[in-house]
Design a protein around this motif. Structure first.
Motif, short mmCIF file in Angstrom:
data_model
loop_
_atom_site.label_atom_id
_atom_site.label_comp_id
_atom_site.label_asym_id
_atom_site.label_seq_id
_atom_site.Cartn_x
_atom_site.Cartn_y
_atom_site.Cartn_z
N LEU A 48 -54.47 37.85 -81.50
CA LEU A 48 -53.19 37.15 -81.55
C LEU A 48 -52.01 38.01 -81.09
CD1 LEU A 48 -53.56 35.25 -84.93
CD2 LEU A 48 -53.86 34.34 -82.62
N ALA A 49 -52.26 39.24 -80.70
CA ALA A 49 -51.17 40.13 -80.29
C ALA A 49 -50.52 39.61 -79.01
CB ALA A 49 -51.72 41.54 -80.05
N PRO A 50 -49.18 39.73 -78.93
CA PRO A 50 -48.50 39.28 -77.72
C PRO A 50 -48.83 40.21 -76.55
CG PRO A 50 -46.95 40.33 -79.20
CD PRO A 50 -48.26 40.23 -79.93
N GLY A 53 -44.59 42.48 -72.37
CA GLY A 53 -43.44 41.75 -71.85
C GLY A 53 -43.08 40.53 -72.66
N GLU A 54 -43.94 40.08 -73.55
CA GLU A 54 -43.65 38.93 -74.39
C GLU A 54 -43.00 39.41 -75.69
OE1 GLU A 54 -47.07 36.58 -75.18
OE2 GLU A 54 -47.41 36.08 -73.09
N PRO A 55 -42.15 38.56 -76.29
CA PRO A 55 -41.54 38.95 -77.57
C PRO A 55 -42.59 38.99 -78.68
CG PRO A 55 -40.97 36.70 -77.01
CD PRO A 55 -41.69 37.26 -75.83
N ASP A 56 -42.31 39.77 -79.72
CA ASP A 56 -43.25 39.89 -80.82
C ASP A 56 -43.40 38.59 -81.61
OD1 ASP A 56 -43.78 42.48 -80.21
OD2 ASP A 56 -42.34 43.31 -81.64
N SER A 57 -42.34 37.79 -81.63
CA SER A 57 -42.40 36.55 -82.39
C SER A 57 -41.48 35.52 -81.75
CB SER A 57 -41.97 36.78 -83.84
OG SER A 57 -40.60 37.13 -83.89
N GLU A 58 -41.64 34.29 -82.16
CA GLU A 58 -40.76 33.22 -81.68
C GLU A 58 -39.33 33.48 -82.16
OE1 GLU A 58 -41.46 30.71 -79.60
OE2 GLU A 58 -43.43 31.58 -79.38
N ARG A 59 -39.21 34.00 -83.36
CA ARG A 59 -37.88 34.29 -83.90
C ARG A 59 -37.19 35.35 -83.06
NH1 ARG A 59 -35.99 37.49 -89.07
NH2 ARG A 59 -33.91 36.66 -89.22
N GLY A 60 -37.94 36.38 -82.66
CA GLY A 60 -37.37 37.42 -81.82
C GLY A 60 -36.90 36.88 -80.48
#
Length: 90
Positions: A48-50, A53-60
């Motif tokens: 499940l790791a991003p 280049g992708e953010p760590d979470s949707e909130r981030g």
């Protein structure tokens, strides 16, 4: 402050040590279960790791988007005030 997960991990290791002290077979079974849970957690974390280049979470990602929007809004307000000659016609 320490993250609560470390307290849980320490309690699990202490429980395994107490079981191993009481009966070696129980201790080995508990250590095996703990290792199995750890292996499943690592596999799930890697799966499940991003990607890079992708953010760590949707909130981030949402925070970054609002940060950029706020900066753009401040820049537009500054340009508008400069164009009006500094008068604030609120």
């Amino acid at each position: 402050m320490l993250d609560p997960k470390w307290y849980v991990i320490a309690a699990a290791v202490a429980a395994v040590a107490l079981l191993a002290n009481f009966d070696l077979t129980f201790g080995l079974i508990a250590a095996g279960l703990l290792a199995l849970i750890l292996l499943a957690w690592v596999a799930l974390s890697l799966w499940l790791a991003p990607e890079s280049g992708e953010p760590d979470s949707e909130r981030g990602a949402l925070e970054e988007r609002f940060r950029r929007l706020s900066a753009t809004r401040r820049l537009a307000q500054t340009k508008e005030l400069t164009a009006k000659g500094g008068s604030d016609a609120g």
